[in-house]
Design a protein around this motif. Structure first.
Motif, PDB file in Angstrom:
ATOM      1  N   GLU A  65      -1.422  10.279  -8.023  1.00  0.00           N
ATOM      2  CA  GLU A  65      -1.067   8.862  -8.021  1.00  0.00           C
ATOM      3  C   GLU A  65      -2.298   8.009  -7.732  1.00  0.00           C
ATOM      4  O   GLU A  65      -3.084   8.316  -6.850  1.00  0.00           O
ATOM      5  CB  GLU A  65       0.040   8.580  -7.003  1.00  0.00           C
ATOM      6  CG  GLU A  65       0.674   7.221  -7.220  1.00  0.00           C
ATOM      7  CD  GLU A  65       2.025   7.074  -6.548  1.00  0.00           C
ATOM      8  OE1 GLU A  65       2.174   6.074  -5.825  1.00  0.00           O
ATOM      9  OE2 GLU A  65       2.900   7.928  -6.750  1.00  0.00           O
ATOM     10  N   ASP A  90       2.640  12.739  -5.655  1.00  0.00           N
ATOM     11  CA  ASP A  90       3.853  11.923  -5.582  1.00  0.00           C
ATOM     12  C   ASP A  90       3.752  10.695  -4.677  1.00  0.00           C
ATOM     13  O   ASP A  90       4.748  10.028  -4.442  1.00  0.00           O
ATOM     14  CB  ASP A  90       5.053  12.778  -5.169  1.00  0.00           C
ATOM     15  CG  ASP A  90       4.896  13.382  -3.780  1.00  0.00           C
ATOM     16  OD1 ASP A  90       3.825  13.204  -3.155  1.00  0.00           O
ATOM     17  OD2 ASP A  90       5.851  14.029  -3.319  1.00  0.00           O
ATOM     18  N   SER A  91       2.561  10.370  -4.182  1.00  0.00           N
ATOM     19  CA  SER A  91       2.443   9.163  -3.362  1.00  0.00           C
ATOM     20  C   SER A  91       0.984   8.753  -3.186  1.00  0.00           C
ATOM     21  O   SER A  91       0.081   9.565  -3.344  1.00  0.00           O
ATOM     22  CB  SER A  91       3.083   9.372  -1.985  1.00  0.00           C
ATOM     23  OG  SER A  91       2.325  10.302  -1.235  1.00  0.00           O
ATOM     24  N   HIS A 117       3.041   7.120 -11.915  1.00  0.00           N
ATOM     25  CA  HIS A 117       3.921   8.139 -11.350  1.00  0.00           C
ATOM     26  C   HIS A 117       3.641   9.425 -12.129  1.00  0.00           C
ATOM     27  O   HIS A 117       4.095   9.561 -13.265  1.00  0.00           O
ATOM     28  CB  HIS A 117       5.393   7.747 -11.487  1.00  0.00           C
ATOM     29  CG  HIS A 117       5.859   6.760 -10.475  1.00  0.00           C
ATOM     30  ND1 HIS A 117       7.138   6.244 -10.490  1.00  0.00           N
ATOM     31  CD2 HIS A 117       5.253   6.195  -9.403  1.00  0.00           C
ATOM     32  CE1 HIS A 117       7.287   5.398  -9.483  1.00  0.00           C
ATOM     33  NE2 HIS A 117       6.155   5.354  -8.817  1.00  0.00           N
ATOM     34  N   SER A 119       4.918  12.139 -12.062  1.00  0.00           N
ATOM     35  CA  SER A 119       6.152  12.824 -12.463  1.00  0.00           C
ATOM     36  C   SER A 119       6.569  12.433 -13.871  1.00  0.00           C
ATOM     37  O   SER A 119       7.375  13.119 -14.501  1.00  0.00           O
ATOM     38  CB  SER A 119       7.285  12.466 -11.500  1.00  0.00           C
ATOM     39  OG  SER A 119       7.635  11.090 -11.650  1.00  0.00           O
ATOM     40  N   SER A 125      10.214   2.889  -7.197  1.00  0.00           N
ATOM     41  CA  SER A 125      10.917   3.408  -6.024  1.00  0.00           C
ATOM     42  C   SER A 125      11.126   2.275  -5.023  1.00  0.00           C
ATOM     43  O   SER A 125      10.568   1.177  -5.161  1.00  0.00           O
ATOM     44  CB  SER A 125      10.091   4.518  -5.372  1.00  0.00           C
ATOM     45  OG  SER A 125       8.900   3.979  -4.823  1.00  0.00           O
TER      46      SER A 125
END
Length: 166
Positions: A65, A90-91, A117, A119, A125
């Motif tokens: 990210e 993821d962050s 993101h 993913s 989010s």
């Protein structure tokens, strides 16, 4: 990524495909050319599709990210694009103080926030919404507008402005 290494990239409907370091370098060069052209020709970012095209090249295939800011002048011309924070798969931790510092350093009148993101899902989010609100409050103190916050996923980019979230 070192020369010869291969990144795993998710491609819609096909699972994963490999993208070489050479191909990633080409994509990075393409985004650098777009940024240079926008700066040299004082291109005003007047439509979301212009920003989306640039961000797609820059962030779509990154495997961690990245939180970035496009700094703009009063006519919404690009001053600079900066990857401010790098995170994990993821962050990414975003510090409003650092965003304000960079905004002042570039003497920006407006900004566009962006992050990817890895993913592949471009849906914002709750954490994305909260940091956008915090940054909006911080930047309002120095009279700088957030024009948009874009979340880059696989084959999709979600615009907070288009959704009425800014």
């Amino acid at each position: 990524m070192k020369a010869g290494q291969v990144a795993q990239v998710r491609v819609k409907g096909t699972g994963h495909m490999a993208i070489s370091a050479k191909d990633q370098a080409i994509l990075n060069q393409a985004s650098a050319i777009l940024l240079r052209e926008m700066k040299e020709h004082s291109t005003a970012l007047t439509s979301p599709w212009l920003v989306k095209d640039f961000l797609r090249y820059r962030l779509e295939l990154v495997e961690h990210e990245v939180f970035s800011v496009v700094f703009l002048d009063a006519q919404h011309r690009v001053i600079e694009f900066s990857e401010i924070f790098r995170g994990t798969i993821d962050s990414a931790t975003v510090h409003p103080r650092e965003v304000v510092k960079e905004t002042l350093r570039h003497n920006a009148a407006a900004v566009i926030l962006a992050h990817n993101h890895p993913s592949g899902v471009a849906e914002p989010s709750d954490a994305d919404r909260r940091i956008t609100d915090r940054l909006k409050s911080a930047l309002e103190l120095i009279d700088v507008r957030i024009l948009d916050h874009m979340v880059v996923g696989q084959d999709q980019i979600t615009s907070f402005a288009e959704r009425g979230l800014i």
